[in-house]
Enzyme design. Structure first.
Site, PDB file in Angstrom:
ATOM      1  N   LYS A 175       0.944  -1.292  -0.022  1.00  0.00           N
ATOM      2  CA  LYS A 175      -0.012   0.033  -0.144  1.00  0.00           C
ATOM      3  C   LYS A 175       0.868   1.384  -0.138  1.00  0.00           C
ATOM      4  CE  LYS A 175      -3.640  -2.709   0.171  1.00  0.00           C
ATOM      5  NZ  LYS A 175      -4.474  -3.420   1.135  1.00  0.00           N
TER       6      LYS A 175
HETATM    7  C1  LIG Z   1      -5.292  -4.427   1.517  1.00  0.00           C
HETATM    8  C2  LIG Z   1      -6.688  -4.389   1.711  1.00  0.00           C
HETATM    9  C3  LIG Z   1      -7.382  -4.720   2.836  1.00  0.00           C
HETATM   10  C4  LIG Z   1      -6.644  -5.301   4.092  1.00  0.00           C
HETATM   11  O1  LIG Z   1      -5.563  -4.785   4.576  1.00  0.00           O
HETATM   12  P1  LIG Z   1      -4.968  -5.400   5.769  1.00  0.00           P
HETATM   13  O2  LIG Z   1      -3.988  -4.289   6.392  1.00  0.00           O
HETATM   14  O3  LIG Z   1      -3.806  -6.249   4.877  1.00  0.00           O
HETATM   15  O4  LIG Z   1      -5.574  -5.984   6.518  1.00  0.00           O
HETATM   16  C5  LIG Z   1      -8.625  -4.342   3.002  1.00  0.00           C
HETATM   17  N1  LIG Z   1      -9.352  -3.786   1.900  1.00  0.00           N
HETATM   18  C6  LIG Z   1      -8.803  -3.416   0.707  1.00  0.00           C
HETATM   19  C7  LIG Z   1      -9.436  -2.817  -0.342  1.00  0.00           C
HETATM   20  C8  LIG Z   1      -7.525  -3.863   0.613  1.00  0.00           C
HETATM   21  O5  LIG Z   1      -6.819  -3.568  -0.469  1.00  0.00           O
END
Ligand SMILES: *Cc1c(COP(=O)(O)O)cnc(C)c1O
Length: 388
Positions: free
Chosen positions: A189
């Site tokens: 991210k």
């Molecule tokens: C990455 C992601 C999540 C989950 O994130 P984590 O921090 O890995 O739990 C939830 N929703 C979306 C749209 C994502 O891309």
């Protein structure tokens, strides 16, 4: 292999984590509070609650608005499974609203249509809707918020892709058109804490509740206790909670990463503008760039139409992978996962998301990617579209 996304850790990030290891706090401590304050400031939101993942933050967000058995929560199929699972973890039912075929975000007309139908049957309106900021692009929050007021549901933004993004001049996460917004700090991210997530809100009571649910449902607030304070050690568990705390090591990494947030975002936008030029004469559908400066650009998704290219997405994926390019697909429609099919969902339920899925391919995009690496990606794409 050039990955589709990856973190960018520098010496200052490493030093920040090492310093924490030598400090008094390894688990939730002062760095977590500082990270929460930094995100609240960045988002122009009065409250921020960190958690050990966005998945955890989504779960306590749903619990905080009292999602439970008998409720139904709506989200989109074009997302990571966590956007739907958070409601299932609360014992609620899930339903899906199809996406807009150009932005790949929730379709507001489809949402409105589904609400109008649901309103005719008692108990079918959603308790909450969870729109997703696909690829870092904000959905039409104002329209969704208007519907939320009309039909009486809560809104949790899954802004996992969107740290640092804006929408009509407002920072994403301000929660001016939602109850809660959730960010992810997973390494692919925008900025990372390894695992980690955070929720913002304008509602102090929701923030307090999420913070309590993150720590076993325990409080030291005398006003909330049923028995009198028995001494400095005394706490009460007043509801069922979890251990979803972020560590101070992770928060220190996140704080250090935030120094470079705008550099990361600038580089992502630069690479997107470069893709736009380099792919101008390639017969694929490029993402809309009308919000080039507002989106956080977590993902750069093209669509491969076999009728235009003579190649399927599968062929292009396999050929680019063989050439060392780590292309990916975001996302397999959540309602078609075996877990959700077993609940009754089936192909045809969300035709736009399903059509999109057949053609979608995420090209590598991350701030540390060089122009030369990007050229390699484009060359491999052109080659794979020419030959089998
Ligand atoms: C990455 C992601 C999540 C989950 O994130 P984590 O921090 O890995 O739990 C939830 N929703 C979306 C749209 C994502 O891309």
């Amino acid at each position: 292999m050039i990955p589709y996304g990856r973190q960018w850790i520098d010496d200052a990030d490493i030093q920040a984590v090492v310093d924490t290891l030598r400090s008094d706090w390894l688990t939730q401590g002062p760095a977590v509070g500082k990270l929460e304050a930094a995100l609240a400031d960045l988002c122009h939101a009065p409250h921020a609650v960190a958690a050990n993942s966005a998945t955890s933050a989504l779960h306590i967000a749903c619990l905080a608005i009292d999602v439970g058995p008998g409720d139904v929560v709506w989200t989109v199929p074009n997302t990571f499974v966590a956007s739907a699972n958070c409601a299932r973890l609360c014992g609620a039912d899930v339903d899906f609203v199809d996406i807009d075929p150009t932005t790949y975000n929730i379709s507001v007309p489809a949402l409105e249509h589904k609400l109008r139908k649901a309103a005719m049957i008692a108990g079918r309106l959603p308790k909450a809707v969870i729109p997703v900021h696909f690829s870092g692009r904000a959905p039409d929050q104002e329209a969704i918020w208007t519907l939320a007021k009309d039909y009486g549901f809560r809104v949790i933004e899954d802004a996992s892709h969107s740290v640092g993004a804006t929408h009509q001049g407002e920072p994403v996460g301000s929660c001016r058109s939602s109850d809660i917004a959730v960010f992810s700090f997973h390494p692919v991210k925008i900025v990372t804490t390894a695992e980690g997530g955070l929720a913002t809100t304008r509602d102090a009571a929701l923030a307090d509740r999420m913070a309590r649910l993150r720590t076993h449902g325990i409080t030291k607030d005398q006003q909330l206790m049923s028995n009198k304070d028995e001494g400095g050690w005394y706490y009460e568990q007043i509801e069922l909670g979890l251990n979803y705390r972020l560590t101070d090591m992770q928060a220190a990494l996140g704080l250090s990463q935030l120094r470079r947030l705008y550099e990361f975002l600038r580089r992502r936008r630069e690479l997107v503008a470069r893709y736009e030029r380099l792919l101008a004469d390639v017969p694929v559908t490029r993402p809309l760039i009308d919000v080039l400066e507002e989106s956080a650009w977590h993902l750069y998704v093209i669509r491969i139409d076999p009728k235009r290219t003579g190649k399927t997405r599968r062929q292009v994926y396999d050929s680019m992978r063989a050439a060392g390019i780590g292309v990916q697909v975001h996302y397999i429609p959540v309602h078609l996962q075996p877990y959700y099919r077993a609940l009754g969902f089936k192909p045809g339920d969300c035709p736009e998301a399903e059509r999109y899925y057949e053609e979608a391919l995420s090209l590598p995009l991350y701030p540390a990617m060089s122009n030369a690496e990007q050229d390699q990606v484009v060359d491999a794409l052109k080659t794979s579209l020419r030959c089998a």
